[in-house]
Scaffold this active site. Sequence first.
Site, short mmCIF file in Angstrom:
data_model
loop_
_atom_site.label_atom_id
_atom_site.label_comp_id
_atom_site.label_asym_id
_atom_site.label_seq_id
_atom_site.Cartn_x
_atom_site.Cartn_y
_atom_site.Cartn_z
N ARG A 143 0.83 -1.20 0.00
CA ARG A 143 0.00 0.00 0.00
C ARG A 143 0.87 1.25 0.00
NH1 ARG A 143 -2.42 -3.65 3.55
NH2 ARG A 143 -4.57 -4.27 3.02
N ASP A 168 -10.01 -4.63 7.97
CA ASP A 168 -9.05 -5.53 8.60
C ASP A 168 -9.72 -6.41 9.66
OD1 ASP A 168 -7.08 -4.38 7.04
OD2 ASP A 168 -6.56 -2.89 8.56
N ARG A 216 -11.66 -9.20 8.03
CA ARG A 216 -10.77 -10.28 7.61
C ARG A 216 -10.31 -11.11 8.81
NH1 ARG A 216 -7.60 -6.47 3.15
NH2 ARG A 216 -8.99 -7.01 1.42
N HIS A 229 -3.16 0.59 8.59
CA HIS A 229 -3.78 -0.29 7.60
C HIS A 229 -2.70 -0.72 6.61
CE1 HIS A 229 -6.77 -2.04 4.99
NE2 HIS A 229 -6.53 -1.18 4.02
#
Length: 312
Positions: A88, A148, A151, A175
């Site tokens: 990211r 998150d 998940r 994140h």
Amino acid sequence: MKITVVGAGNVGATCANVIAQRELASELVLLDIKEGVSEGKALDMMQTATLLGFDTRVTGSTNDYSKTAGSDVVVITSGIPRKPGMTREDLIGTNAGIVKGVVDSILKYSPDAIFVIISNPMDTMTYLALKASGLPKNRIIGMGGILDSSRFKCYLSQALAVPATDIHGVVIGGHGDTTMIPLTRFATYMGIPASELLDEATLEKVAADTMVGGATLTGLLGTSAWYAPGAAGALLVEAIVRDEKKVYPCCVALDGEYGQKDICLGVPVVIGKNGWEKVVDYKLNAVEQEKFNKSADAVRKMNAVLVDMKLV
């Protein structure tokens, strides 16, 4: 209620579709820079209205921000997606300029909007939106922790062989693949601590799988995931527009909470009609706090790039 989603790619379109189906607004605008994409996807969604039974009016716009005027909530998904092998953080140079431009353009027409940031790297883009907009901090919210945590609960449910909806699990921190912190100590199944149901090695694997959850999907799909990120963004929007007062882990500006200042980072917050309303203190133990501090250090290094680019 009027909602705008900026970015009609996979994540933005999925987020818009969920918002429309859940009737979170009377008017929903989907905006993109690519000619015809937002208009086409908006029309496609409208053609499901009688099939799925919703009344939200969805319209598309190619880079015409005047169509977004008077938006109560604006979701920003703009930017390039991850490709296999990318983190990211690799996206920061390109996406920072895009996100700042979007924020500036939106504020010309919707000065009272609450912003939901999904663009990556999400923590840094949230910090950029806060600094570039000059808005009160409660009106800038990064979505990452909700995704998150979803998940995390998914992997916990697989390890326990139980429905994910019966599991409570929270991820805080940045994140990012190395900065997020699945709080295994707080994870429960129907009130029973997960640590009483899973051995330490399995719990550690669940946490590790959660941290690379996005990268795993990027490797499989060849691009960033979209169903879960889009739905997570819509869930955050729902908590705002319906004033739900729900506690979600979100990226927000900290001013001493969890021992950090001048940074946007994922912590549990109460979400309502005014945006995020207060930080919930989970009272981290020494190990968890150390991880949180390291996460903050890593995010600050990314934020420094914004200074180098003269964006903040």
